[in-house]
Design an enzyme around this catalytic site. Structure first.
Site, PDB file in Angstrom:
ATOM      1  N   GLU A   1       0.712  -1.279  -0.080  1.00  0.00           N
ATOM      2  CA  GLU A   1      -0.094  -0.036  -0.065  1.00  0.00           C
ATOM      3  C   GLU A   1       0.792   1.131   0.119  1.00  0.00           C
ATOM      4  O   GLU A   1       1.720   1.471   1.050  1.00  0.00           O
ATOM      5  CB  GLU A   1      -1.004   0.110   1.331  1.00  0.00           C
ATOM      6  CG  GLU A   1      -1.627   1.246   1.238  1.00  0.00           C
ATOM      7  CD  GLU A   1      -2.518   1.356   2.634  1.00  0.00           C
ATOM      8  OE1 GLU A   1      -3.633   2.112   2.626  1.00  0.00           O
ATOM      9  OE2 GLU A   1      -2.244   0.856   3.603  1.00  0.00           O
TER      10      GLU A   1
ATOM     11  N   ASP B   1      -5.242   2.816  -1.481  1.00  0.00           N
ATOM     12  CA  ASP B   1      -6.183   3.515  -0.454  1.00  0.00           C
ATOM     13  C   ASP B   1      -6.398   4.840  -1.500  1.00  0.00           C
ATOM     14  O   ASP B   1      -5.543   5.614  -1.316  1.00  0.00           O
ATOM     15  CB  ASP B   1      -5.445   3.668   0.787  1.00  0.00           C
ATOM     16  CG  ASP B   1      -6.321   4.201   1.862  1.00  0.00           C
ATOM     17  OD1 ASP B   1      -6.842   5.291   1.727  1.00  0.00           O
ATOM     18  OD2 ASP B   1      -6.240   3.893   2.976  1.00  0.00           O
TER      19      ASP B   1
ATOM     20  N   GLN C   1      -9.397   1.065  -0.427  1.00  0.00           N
ATOM     21  CA  GLN C   1      -9.808   1.864   0.776  1.00  0.00           C
ATOM     22  C   GLN C   1     -10.260   3.162   0.647  1.00  0.00           C
ATOM     23  O   GLN C   1      -9.722   3.727  -0.074  1.00  0.00           O
ATOM     24  CB  GLN C   1      -8.806   1.637   2.005  1.00  0.00           C
ATOM     25  CG  GLN C   1      -8.507   0.048   2.523  1.00  0.00           C
ATOM     26  CD  GLN C   1      -7.272  -0.015   3.422  1.00  0.00           C
ATOM     27  OE1 GLN C   1      -6.184   0.726   3.077  1.00  0.00           O
ATOM     28  NE2 GLN C   1      -7.663  -0.819   4.471  1.00  0.00           N
TER      29      GLN C   1
ATOM     30  N   GLU D   1     -11.935   2.990   6.128  1.00  0.00           N
ATOM     31  CA  GLU D   1     -10.714   3.156   6.955  1.00  0.00           C
ATOM     32  C   GLU D   1     -10.353   4.414   7.613  1.00  0.00           C
ATOM     33  O   GLU D   1      -9.633   5.407   6.933  1.00  0.00           O
ATOM     34  CB  GLU D   1      -9.340   2.580   6.642  1.00  0.00           C
ATOM     35  CG  GLU D   1      -8.186   2.471   7.569  1.00  0.00           C
ATOM     36  CD  GLU D   1      -6.837   2.037   6.980  1.00  0.00           C
ATOM     37  OE1 GLU D   1      -6.153   1.353   7.544  1.00  0.00           O
ATOM     38  OE2 GLU D   1      -6.480   2.449   5.686  1.00  0.00           O
TER      39      GLU D   1
END
Length: 265
Positions: free
Chosen positions: A143, A178, A206, A242
């Site tokens: 990530e 993300d 995310q 998140e």
């Protein structure tokens, strides 16, 4: 229709961790993710999942000494044995929880080093993790994280992550995209989605509002547009929620802030 997973490390902080599974299920979530499971017995977590009809879709491999500020050890020379032990522990939990994704945090660049200095260590560690994960049909995720939230982190950009995927050369390493971090670092999210989803290398997405990392309907990103785009691109994976509820740890703070989710359930 997008599928959303509650991140139990950030959401439902008004109740104890093991009670967050039930809280998420009551609010309509069908899946959960969180940072680390290792403070709890795998069987206890599996029981919470089963009781509440939830699927475990993601957790992180051991990150080193988190309380001391470490944020992963995959890029740290000299920590290879510890890294391999951590992958073994993570895969044991993945098996018990029927989870097919493990996020391996890269780590912070050691003082006085550059990305070039630690690149080979990182690639070799990920190749080892992928080889072990493939035995259980588990994917390792990497990530990109913004340096405002995590200064000195090894991996920051989508193009950097996808170049690493090509170099590592295994289908069992994928990118955890993300959109919160991506917006802060580089923006142009719709084009990033259009560019990278067709590659098949995005293993998880995310979300959080930017800049405060609150609910996704608060801030500068038009997530309703992006959710429709993900549908149009054929994304069938999970979207991890998140974010930190704007009302913090107040009673029902997470549930009261889920108005954005209702149209998508």
């Amino acid at each position: 229709m997008p599928k959303f997973a509650a991140n139990l490390s950030m959401l439902y902080n008004d109740v104890d961790f093991l009670d967050r599974f039930a809280a998420a299920a009551v609010d309509g979530f069908k899946a959960v993710e969180y940072l680390f499971p290792y403070a709890y017995a795998a069987d206890d977590l599996a029981a919470r999942l089963q009781t509440n009809g939830l699927q475990q879709v993601l957790f992180n491999a051991p990150p080193g000494d988190w309380d001391a500020g470490e944020r992963g050890i995959a890029c740290l020379p000299g920590r290879e044995a510890e890294f391999r032990d951590g992958i073994g522990q993570a895969l044991a939990y993945a098996k018990a929880l029927s989870c097919s994704r493990i996020h391996v945090m890269a780590g912070l660049l050691p003082a006085g080093t550059s990305r070039v200095d630690v690149h080979a260590t990182y690639v070799e560690n990920l190749r080892y993790a992928a080889t072990e994960a493939a035995k259980g049909n588990v994917n390792i995720l990497i990530e990109p994280i913004n340096e405002r939230d995590m200064p000195g982190y090894f991996l920051n950009r989508q193009d950097q992550a996808h170049a690493l995927i090509a170099e590592i050369g295994t289908p069992h390493v994928k990118v955890q995209m993300d959109l919160y971090h991506a917006q802060i670092v580089e923006g142009d999210l719709a084009m990033k989605i259009r560019r990278y989803l067709p590659t098949g290398h995005v293993g998880h997405i995310q979300i959080a509002g930017v800049p405060e990392r609150h609910e996704p309907d608060v801030g500068e990103i038009n997530f309703a547009y992006l959710f429709k785009l993900l549908d149009a691109q054929g994304y069938e994976g999970w979207i991890g929620c998140e974010y930190r509820p704007a009302r913090g740890v107040a009673l029902h703070a997470t549930s009261d802030g889920l108005g954005w989710l209702k149209p998508w359930l």
